[in-house]
Design a protein around this motif. Structure first.
Motif, mmCIF file in Angstrom:
data_model
loop_
_atom_site.group_PDB
_atom_site.id
_atom_site.type_symbol
_atom_site.label_atom_id
_atom_site.label_comp_id
_atom_site.label_asym_id
_atom_site.label_seq_id
_atom_site.Cartn_x
_atom_site.Cartn_y
_atom_site.Cartn_z
ATOM 1 N N ASP A 106 6.664 -2.870 -3.498
ATOM 2 C CA ASP A 106 6.850 -3.224 -2.316
ATOM 3 C C ASP A 106 5.503 -3.464 -1.506
ATOM 4 O O ASP A 106 5.228 -4.036 -0.468
ATOM 5 C CB ASP A 106 7.614 -2.342 -1.314
ATOM 6 C CG ASP A 106 8.927 -2.364 -1.892
ATOM 7 O OD1 ASP A 106 9.635 -3.493 -2.268
ATOM 8 O OD2 ASP A 106 9.759 -1.289 -1.766
ATOM 9 N N THR A 153 -0.184 1.505 2.547
ATOM 10 C CA THR A 153 1.105 1.854 3.285
ATOM 11 C C THR A 153 2.161 1.987 2.642
ATOM 12 O O THR A 153 2.644 1.356 2.173
ATOM 13 C CB THR A 153 1.291 0.870 4.508
ATOM 14 O OG1 THR A 153 -0.067 0.347 5.209
ATOM 15 C CG2 THR A 153 2.051 1.371 5.471
ATOM 16 N N LEU A 154 2.685 3.437 2.482
ATOM 17 C CA LEU A 154 4.104 3.672 1.679
ATOM 18 C C LEU A 154 4.847 4.178 2.695
ATOM 19 O O LEU A 154 4.919 5.304 3.119
ATOM 20 C CB LEU A 154 3.776 4.558 0.649
ATOM 21 C CG LEU A 154 2.683 4.191 -0.544
ATOM 22 C CD1 LEU A 154 2.190 5.539 -1.071
ATOM 23 C CD2 LEU A 154 3.060 3.202 -1.153
ATOM 24 N N ASP A 155 6.080 3.267 2.715
ATOM 25 C CA ASP A 155 7.264 3.912 3.754
ATOM 26 C C ASP A 155 8.603 4.104 2.819
ATOM 27 O O ASP A 155 8.774 3.349 2.047
ATOM 28 C CB ASP A 155 7.211 3.028 4.719
ATOM 29 C CG ASP A 155 6.355 2.758 5.697
ATOM 30 O OD1 ASP A 155 5.501 3.936 6.150
ATOM 31 O OD2 ASP A 155 5.824 1.683 6.207
ATOM 32 N N GLY A 181 4.007 13.992 3.965
ATOM 33 C CA GLY A 181 4.503 13.228 5.314
ATOM 34 C C GLY A 181 3.202 12.749 6.144
ATOM 35 O O GLY A 181 2.238 12.140 5.728
ATOM 36 N N ARG A 183 -1.462 10.479 6.987
ATOM 37 C CA ARG A 183 -1.506 9.131 7.543
ATOM 38 C C ARG A 183 -2.534 8.866 8.633
ATOM 39 O O ARG A 183 -2.827 9.936 9.146
ATOM 40 C CB ARG A 183 -0.207 8.557 8.250
ATOM 41 C CG ARG A 183 0.880 8.515 7.153
ATOM 42 C CD ARG A 183 1.897 7.677 8.021
ATOM 43 N NE ARG A 183 3.119 7.791 6.824
ATOM 44 C CZ ARG A 183 3.366 6.753 6.137
ATOM 45 N NH1 ARG A 183 2.438 5.796 5.931
ATOM 46 N NH2 ARG A 183 4.382 6.852 5.340
ATOM 47 N N ASN A 188 9.410 1.561 -10.776
ATOM 48 C CA ASN A 188 8.946 1.324 -9.107
ATOM 49 C C ASN A 188 9.032 -0.271 -8.512
ATOM 50 O O ASN A 188 8.860 -1.043 -9.843
ATOM 51 C CB ASN A 188 7.465 1.526 -9.075
ATOM 52 C CG ASN A 188 7.073 2.925 -9.501
ATOM 53 O OD1 ASN A 188 7.949 3.774 -9.088
ATOM 54 N ND2 ASN A 188 6.002 3.096 -10.344
ATOM 55 N N PRO A 239 12.393 13.709 -1.038
ATOM 56 C CA PRO A 239 12.929 12.570 -1.151
ATOM 57 C C PRO A 239 11.739 11.258 -1.476
ATOM 58 O O PRO A 239 10.792 11.476 -0.610
ATOM 59 C CB PRO A 239 13.528 12.117 -0.258
ATOM 60 C CG PRO A 239 13.861 13.453 0.648
ATOM 61 C CD PRO A 239 12.941 14.396 0.148
ATOM 62 N N LEU A 240 11.953 10.287 -2.521
ATOM 63 C CA LEU A 240 10.802 9.495 -2.509
ATOM 64 C C LEU A 240 11.285 8.082 -1.646
ATOM 65 O O LEU A 240 12.561 8.045 -1.503
ATOM 66 C CB LEU A 240 10.411 8.956 -4.004
ATOM 67 C CG LEU A 240 10.204 10.357 -4.846
ATOM 68 C CD1 LEU A 240 9.853 9.753 -6.123
ATOM 69 C CD2 LEU A 240 8.917 10.963 -4.251
ATOM 70 N N PRO A 241 10.540 7.571 -1.143
ATOM 71 C CA PRO A 241 10.869 6.249 -0.724
ATOM 72 C C PRO A 241 11.559 5.418 -1.483
ATOM 73 O O PRO A 241 11.727 5.222 -2.429
ATOM 74 C CB PRO A 241 9.518 5.488 -0.077
ATOM 75 C CG PRO A 241 8.620 6.439 -0.395
ATOM 76 C CD PRO A 241 9.109 7.499 -1.250
ATOM 77 N N PRO A 242 12.617 4.471 -0.802
ATOM 78 C CA PRO A 242 13.221 3.420 -1.687
ATOM 79 C C PRO A 242 12.135 2.576 -2.372
ATOM 80 O O PRO A 242 11.115 2.520 -1.934
ATOM 81 C CB PRO A 242 13.845 2.265 -0.604
ATOM 82 C CG PRO A 242 14.073 3.316 0.736
ATOM 83 C CD PRO A 242 12.749 4.226 0.512
ATOM 84 N N PHE A 294 4.288 12.553 -0.737
ATOM 85 C CA PHE A 294 5.361 12.293 0.124
ATOM 86 C C PHE A 294 5.732 13.533 0.855
ATOM 87 O O PHE A 294 6.223 13.768 2.045
ATOM 88 C CB PHE A 294 6.491 11.652 -0.546
ATOM 89 C CG PHE A 294 6.160 10.399 -0.758
ATOM 90 C CD1 PHE A 294 6.055 9.104 0.060
ATOM 91 C CD2 PHE A 294 6.200 9.839 -2.138
ATOM 92 C CE1 PHE A 294 5.415 7.996 -0.057
ATOM 93 C CE2 PHE A 294 5.721 8.565 -2.368
ATOM 94 C CZ PHE A 294 5.506 7.655 -1.446
#
Length: 159
Positions: free
Chosen positions: A46, A157-159, A125, A129, A43, A20-23, A122
């Protein structure tokens, strides 16, 4: 002719990814769909994307909504909806959002691989970080090496 590669997506729909990729990240055409020739992502900007270079891929960005800025060769360019930029491989650049809600853009990379890089990133995970929650660029670069991706400075920062 290879008709089995035909892709048709409805509005808001994206290709399924390995992880899964972040929103805000969506694959429209995967590298595998184009036999490696290109990848297309939609994209939402964000987060700021720090100075980086892709040694293998040219990147084309088309702003769908909002505004973004691109730092390229010592200049900052402001892109608004309908504007686009070609970021040639081998030249460092950075991108950041300049509007609320955040800018949305189509990103085309050729040859493909950008979607695979994001999946690998991703999938790693928490392993990529730093203690402060930001991405550890050294670890990100280790993942990006096979795609010719290298982040040279800044934080992400990618969430």
């Amino acid at each position: 002719m290879s008709t089995d590669r035909f892709v048709l997506l409805q509005p808001g729909e994206t290709r399924q990814t390995r992880v899964p990729l972040p929103p805000g990240f969506g694959v429209k055409v995967a590298t595998a769909d184009s036999e490696g020739r290109f990848a297309v992502l939609e994209n939402r900007l964000d987060v700021d994307i720090p100075l980086h270079v892709h040694e293998l891929m040219d990147e084309f960005v088309y702003v769908l909504e909002g505004e973004m800025e691109i730092d390229f060769q010592g200049r900052t360019y402001r892109l608004t909806a309908g504007m686009c930029a070609l970021l040639p491989h081998g030249i460092p650049h950075a991108m950041r959002n300049a509007s609320q809600p955040p800018a949305r853009a189509l990103q085309v990379s050729t040859p493909g691989g950008w979607d695979n890089f994001l999946e690998d990133l991703f999938a790693a995970g928490p392993a990529v970080r730093a203690a402060n929650g930001a991405m550890d660029l050294e670890k990100v670069n280790a993942i990006g090496e096979k795609y010719g991706m290298c982040y040279t400075q800044g934080t992400m920062t990618l969430d």
